[in-house]
Design an enzyme around this catalytic site. Structure first.
Site, PDB file in Angstrom:
ATOM      1  N   SER A 241       0.821  -1.212   0.000  1.00  0.00           N
ATOM      2  CA  SER A 241       0.000   0.000   0.000  1.00  0.00           C
ATOM      3  C   SER A 241       0.856   1.264   0.000  1.00  0.00           C
ATOM      4  O   SER A 241       2.000   1.256   0.464  1.00  0.00           O
ATOM      5  CB  SER A 241      -0.918  -0.002   1.209  1.00  0.00           C
ATOM      6  OG  SER A 241      -0.159  -0.008   2.386  1.00  0.00           O
ATOM      7  N   VAL A 244       2.017   2.310   3.582  1.00  0.00           N
ATOM      8  CA  VAL A 244       3.183   1.604   4.113  1.00  0.00           C
ATOM      9  C   VAL A 244       4.440   1.974   3.315  1.00  0.00           C
ATOM     10  O   VAL A 244       5.526   2.099   3.883  1.00  0.00           O
ATOM     11  CB  VAL A 244       2.953   0.072   4.148  1.00  0.00           C
ATOM     12  CG1 VAL A 244       4.218  -0.655   4.559  1.00  0.00           C
ATOM     13  CG2 VAL A 244       1.819  -0.262   5.117  1.00  0.00           C
ATOM     14  N   CYS A 297      -2.628  -4.506  -8.003  1.00  0.00           N
ATOM     15  CA  CYS A 297      -2.304  -3.082  -7.888  1.00  0.00           C
ATOM     16  C   CYS A 297      -2.672  -2.342  -9.170  1.00  0.00           C
ATOM     17  O   CYS A 297      -2.998  -1.167  -9.139  1.00  0.00           O
ATOM     18  CB  CYS A 297      -0.840  -2.914  -7.556  1.00  0.00           C
ATOM     19  SG  CYS A 297       0.210  -3.950  -8.551  1.00  0.00           S
ATOM     20  N   GLU A 394      -8.436   3.271  -3.720  1.00  0.00           N
ATOM     21  CA  GLU A 394      -8.154   1.907  -4.161  1.00  0.00           C
ATOM     22  C   GLU A 394      -8.941   0.937  -3.283  1.00  0.00           C
ATOM     23  O   GLU A 394      -8.775   0.926  -2.069  1.00  0.00           O
ATOM     24  CB  GLU A 394      -6.649   1.620  -4.040  1.00  0.00           C
ATOM     25  CG  GLU A 394      -6.293   0.230  -4.537  1.00  0.00           C
ATOM     26  CD  GLU A 394      -4.801  -0.058  -4.471  1.00  0.00           C
ATOM     27  OE1 GLU A 394      -4.190   0.222  -3.423  1.00  0.00           O
ATOM     28  OE2 GLU A 394      -4.253  -0.570  -5.450  1.00  0.00           O
TER      29      GLU A 394
HETATM   30  P1  NAD Z   1       0.339  -3.506   3.342  1.00  0.00           P
HETATM   31  O1  NAD Z   1       0.954  -2.458   2.520  1.00  0.00           O
HETATM   32  O2  NAD Z   1      -0.002  -3.195   4.753  1.00  0.00           O
HETATM   33  O3  NAD Z   1       1.261  -4.813   3.382  1.00  0.00           O
HETATM   34  C1  NAD Z   1       2.240  -5.158   2.422  1.00  0.00           C
HETATM   35  C2  NAD Z   1       3.475  -5.673   3.133  1.00  0.00           C
HETATM   36  O4  NAD Z   1       4.024  -4.641   3.945  1.00  0.00           O
HETATM   37  C3  NAD Z   1       3.220  -6.855   4.081  1.00  0.00           C
HETATM   38  O5  NAD Z   1       4.316  -7.747   4.008  1.00  0.00           O
HETATM   39  C4  NAD Z   1       3.191  -6.171   5.423  1.00  0.00           C
HETATM   40  O6  NAD Z   1       3.536  -7.035   6.483  1.00  0.00           O
HETATM   41  C5  NAD Z   1       4.233  -5.085   5.273  1.00  0.00           C
HETATM   42  N1  NAD Z   1       4.120  -3.962   6.188  1.00  0.00           N
HETATM   43  C6  NAD Z   1       3.012  -3.487   6.816  1.00  0.00           C
HETATM   44  N2  NAD Z   1       3.322  -2.444   7.604  1.00  0.00           N
HETATM   45  C7  NAD Z   1       4.654  -2.226   7.483  1.00  0.00           C
HETATM   46  C8  NAD Z   1       5.571  -1.275   8.032  1.00  0.00           C
HETATM   47  N3  NAD Z   1       5.175  -0.333   8.874  1.00  0.00           N
HETATM   48  N4  NAD Z   1       6.857  -1.336   7.644  1.00  0.00           N
HETATM   49  C9  NAD Z   1       7.281  -2.260   6.782  1.00  0.00           C
HETATM   50  N5  NAD Z   1       6.471  -3.201   6.250  1.00  0.00           N
HETATM   51  C10 NAD Z   1       5.164  -3.192   6.585  1.00  0.00           C
HETATM   52  O7  NAD Z   1      -0.933  -4.022   2.601  1.00  0.00           O
HETATM   53  P2  NAD Z   1      -2.167  -4.824   3.233  1.00  0.00           P
HETATM   54  O8  NAD Z   1      -2.537  -4.372   4.608  1.00  0.00           O
HETATM   55  O9  NAD Z   1      -1.840  -6.232   3.085  1.00  0.00           O
HETATM   56  O10 NAD Z   1      -3.317  -4.344   2.271  1.00  0.00           O
HETATM   57  C11 NAD Z   1      -3.881  -3.046   2.432  1.00  0.00           C
HETATM   58  C12 NAD Z   1      -4.016  -2.357   1.118  1.00  0.00           C
HETATM   59  O11 NAD Z   1      -2.740  -2.226   0.480  1.00  0.00           O
HETATM   60  C13 NAD Z   1      -4.832  -3.090   0.091  1.00  0.00           C
HETATM   61  O12 NAD Z   1      -6.194  -2.941   0.276  1.00  0.00           O
HETATM   62  C14 NAD Z   1      -4.336  -2.473  -1.169  1.00  0.00           C
HETATM   63  O13 NAD Z   1      -4.949  -1.238  -1.387  1.00  0.00           O
HETATM   64  C15 NAD Z   1      -2.873  -2.265  -0.908  1.00  0.00           C
HETATM   65  N6  NAD Z   1      -2.041  -3.337  -1.463  1.00  0.00           N
HETATM   66  C16 NAD Z   1      -1.385  -3.114  -2.622  1.00  0.00           C
HETATM   67  C17 NAD Z   1      -0.608  -4.113  -3.169  1.00  0.00           C
HETATM   68  C18 NAD Z   1       0.140  -3.926  -4.455  1.00  0.00           C
HETATM   69  O14 NAD Z   1       0.443  -4.899  -5.127  1.00  0.00           O
HETATM   70  N7  NAD Z   1       0.490  -2.710  -4.816  1.00  0.00           N
HETATM   71  C19 NAD Z   1      -0.506  -5.351  -2.549  1.00  0.00           C
HETATM   72  C20 NAD Z   1      -1.167  -5.552  -1.341  1.00  0.00           C
HETATM   73  C21 NAD Z   1      -1.936  -4.527  -0.821  1.00  0.00           C
END
Ligand code: NAD
Ligand code: MG
Length: 494
Positions: A241, A244, A297, A394
């Site tokens: 996301s 993050v 994404c 999104e």
């Molecule tokens: P996220 O961004 O929270 O998670 C992705 C990865 O980041 C996971 O491995 C997670 O453990 C890690 N992460 C979370 N917080 C972190 C931090 N503070 N520091 C470092 N790493 C961290 O995504 P999510 O909660 O799984 O999904 C939420 C939203 O994110 C989705 O609804 C979507 O909009 C988006 N998303 C986008 C993609 C993409 O391919 N671009 C993929 C997954 C989710």
């Protein structure tokens, strides 16, 4: 390779031995706590995996650093490449087992796991293995000195990957990192940790030296944060996301200014003109939003249809969408399985509610499907206004908005009215118009008369807040090397 193996079977009776340890230095070890991973088709726990705390993150980074300064650096590029080819072969050999694990843990249709996800990781490894002995610098003419550049590895790379394509994302990170001579610590998503741990077993079997690849699971704010902030991690590649992504970049800035690449979210427009092949546009638009249950994404989540064909498009889109099978992801013919987690399910349902509350028409879907697991009907909103939440944010689920347009300038303005810039598409038989529109869109990828077509050898990444850097293709190598200039004096005097 014992200690953390758990025996289980899929709901259809496929027997699995799952690895649940943290993969550090070619061994599976315990973590500071455990995380349950769930089968999203049933909501039931599959097993618990070890979760890395700060201490295990340190262990993994030290292992990667020792490997970087030791055996990996001493290997010739061709030796590194042959290990990558070997790993790709082992992944193909175990396609069925990997597919069963991916579908069990993530919920994607088994046919997609077999023909797409598992194949993609092997493809990435092979493609980048071919580069291992072709990553080199230039000779640059400089008066009185011989100047050349070397493309050197950066060091220990961290990869933080999401849950939507657990294996493919692993491949997109391993391929370019390893072929350029780096070592890596991968943090998988806590929602889908299992398939990468099977790959870890194959990494040992392929003969990689210990520490070259380390794969750990853990919570984002603990494990991910520790990696992003680690003083001995030289580069971090993140997919997930935008929120993050920002946190990762901040942690990098506040620690050692490690290099950062980000592949973030999107709200990609899909523009359909009235001269398009309508049946083809319907099928591609369907793939654009509903592939992987909308958890892409680059999903084409905003469809813009020229007014004269709007109603006909909708009718055909509904007909086509109604035919694709939603259901048990372990059935061969399932197109759409469950969303990955209860949290994602709830989030998507809230967006659907907001669409209804803000006055959009729910043209099809809009409900949970079935009574167990996290299934959502494919959902289409019409009569939307461009400032509605469902048009702006999104959703990351099987939810799409369909808007009308008359004029090309208007639709481009609507398409550009977003902070994102990951992808876009245009459907028309008029080549000049297709090229003009694609040039004017802000997107890292523009598809003309297709959607969601990714190739291992074409770059992928975001304009604007959809990311920094490119993955896939030769461009991906730039993120994993640092350029050294060497100057040899010939006849200069100080
Ligand atoms: P996220 O961004 O929270 O998670 C992705 C990865 O980041 C996971 O491995 C997670 O453990 C890690 N992460 C979370 N917080 C972190 C931090 N503070 N520091 C470092 N790493 C961290 O995504 P999510 O909660 O799984 O999904 C939420 C939203 O994110 C989705 O609804 C979507 O909009 C988006 N998303 C986008 C993609 C993409 O391919 N671009 C993929 C997954 C989710
Ligand atoms: Mg899971």
């Amino acid at each position: 390779m014992t200690g953390y193996l758990v025996e289980t079977e899929t709901p259809k009776g496929y027997k699995l031995k799952l690895q649940t340890g943290l993969f550090i230095n070619n061994k599976f070890v315990g973590g500071s706590n455990t995380i349950d991973t769930v089968n999203p088709a049933t909501g039931k726990v599959i097993t618990a995996v070890q979760a890395a705390g700060k201490e295990e993150v340190d262990m993994a980074v030290e292992a990667a650093l020792d490997a970087f300064n030791g055996p990996w650096r001493k290997m010739s590029p061709l030796e590194r490449a042959s290990l990558m080819f070997k790993l790709a072969d082992l992944i193909d050999r175990d396609n069925e087992e990997l597919s069963q694990i991916e579908t069990l843990d993530n919920g994607k249709g088994i046919t997609f796991s077999r023909l797409f996800d598992v194949k993609q990781i092997a493809i990435s490894l092979r493609y980048f293995a071919g580069y291992a002995d072709k990553v080199h610098g230039k000779v640059i003419d400089t008066e009185g000195a011989l100047s050349y550049t070397r493309h050197e590895p950066i060091g220990v790379c961290a990869a933080i990957i999401p849950w939507n394509f657990p294996l493919m994302m692993l491949g997109w990170k391993l391929g370019p990192a390893l072929c350029t001579g780096n070592t890596i610590v991968v943090k998988t998503s806590e929602l889908t940790p299992l398939s990468a741990l099977k790959v870890a077993q194959l990494i040992v079997e392929a003969g990689f030296p210990p520490g070259v690849v380390n794969i750990i699971t853990g919570y984002g704010p603990i494990t991910g944060e520790a990696l992003s902030r680690h003083m001995k991690v030289a580069k971090v590649a993140f997919t997930g996301s935008t929120a993050v992504g920002r946190a990762v970049m901040r942690a990098a800035a506040e620690s050692n200014l490690k290099k950062v690449t980000l592949e973030l979210g999107g709200k990609s427009p899909n523009i359909i003109f009235d001269d398009a092949d309508l049946d083809q546009a319907v099928r591609w638009a369907h793939k654009g939003i509903f592939f992987n249950h909308g958890q892409c994404c680059c999903a084409g989540s905003r469809i813009y249809v020229q007014s004269s064909i709007h109603d006909e498009f909708l009718k055909k889109f509904k007909e086509y969408t109604s035919q694709t099978k939603l259901g048990d992801p372990h059935d061969d013919d399932t197109f759409q399985g469950p969303q990955v987690s209860k949290a994602q399910f709830d989030r998507i349902m809230r967006y659907i509610e907001s669409g209804k509350e803000q006055g959009a028409t729910c043209y099809m879907g809009g409900n949970q499907w079935g009574s167990e697991g996290y299934f959502i009907e494919p959902t289409v909103f019409t009569n939307v206004k461009e400032d509605m939440t469902i048009v702006r944010e999104e959703i990351f689920g099987p939810v799409v908005t369909v808007s009308k347009f008359d004029d090309v300038d208007d639709v481009i303005n609507m398409a550009l009215d977003t902070e994102y810039g990951l992808a876009a598409a245009v459907f028309t038989k008029d080549t000049a118009r297709a090229i003009d529109v694609s040039n004017r869109l802000a997107a890292g990828t523009v598809w003309i008369n297709c959607y969601n077509e990714l190739d291992y050898n074409t770059p992928f990444g975001g304009f604007r807040q959809s990311g920094i850097g490119r993955e896939n293709g030769e461009y991906a190598l730039d993120n994993y090397i640092q350029v050294k200039t060497v100057k040899i004096n010939v006849n200069r005097t100080p």
